[in-house]
Design a protein around this motif. Sequence first.
Motif: not given
Length: 357
Positions: A321-328, A346-355
């Motif tokens: 769900a978190a991955v879907n959310r960052v894509l949204d 790459c690291s910003e994407m990781g941070d976004a999922v963690v957030a």
Amino acid sequence: MTKKILILPGDGIGPEIVAQAVKVLEKLQNQGLAVELDEAPVGGAAIDASGVPLPEETLEKAKAADAVLLGAVGGAKWEALDIAIRPEKGLLGLRAGLGLFANLRPALLYPQLADASTLKPEVVSGLDILIVRELTGGIYFGQPRGIRTLENGEREGFNTLVYRESEIERIVRVAGDIARKRDSRVCSVDKANVLECTELWREVATRVMEADYADVELSHMYVDNAAMQLVKAPKQFDVMVTTNMFGDILSDAAAMLTGSIGMLPSASLDEKGKGMYEPIHGSAPDIAGQDKANPLATILSVAMMLRYSLEESEMADRIEAAVNRVLDEGLRTADILSEGMREVSCSEMGDAVVAVL
Ligand code: IPM
Ligand code: MG
């Protein structure tokens, strides 16, 4: 009961994508996931450190772990080495050493990424295929193999395609079991018109499915036609089950239908459900070390790990769900960038999922 996860970053972009997945795991640890992480070298990194692609200690740690997370192995630096000690042998040694005979490779199109496919949106929208690839047998491991010199001085390369009935049966059962949780359709892919080995494959697949999976629809397809159908009308497939080498080839084709090999996770399971999880893509040496790679396939591999080996399906759902959310939210790494979206590292994407988690 703390579960042990062994992290194998490997080569190329491996370390940077795995670092994002580790951030996700650490976030879940803070939220109550009882896991402990350890790390070991494999592939080129292990060759550089100790001369072999799969050190004894790495294999022992992998055997002792409840699950393994792998980044990627290989790169130009090691290409001149003998095939028997190349980084890829580290991966094959892990598969064989851990008995990971069942490789699950989903090709799922995220609606947010429909534009990223090279195929027309109507051909791929809603795509959800699962390739079940046999992973510890077939021509990858068959003996004899090698390169020999003939009497006339010419050299000849040879490999052996072999499958026992028991090997075919157990992978077909995996496909049947998973199909039941999906659309209850299995397409078995072979080359039974030419290769005796896969003539047997077809026969055993039919016998097992008729006997124990009468509720699952079974079809057969020759591999050349399957490759064609995958690009012509991929949505006709639910679960595909096939040999080690055919699965290697078809899964790359299937992955590309989704336009984004950087999005696809995989699981390799043994008879008891213990597994190794890795992104489908390789080590991408051309972008290694640039913080540009897409970490989502690795993060989604953690979700598969939670679901298949750690009995934490609720946490797996949350990652997806978190991955879907960052894509949204429009965040995209370079490989899946399209107009109007925001490019992130790459690291910003990781941070976004963690957030989101
Ligand atoms: C894969 C890869 C591997 C394989 C290589 C790296 C040995 O292509 O996992 O699909 O051929 O199995
Ligand atoms: Mg491959």
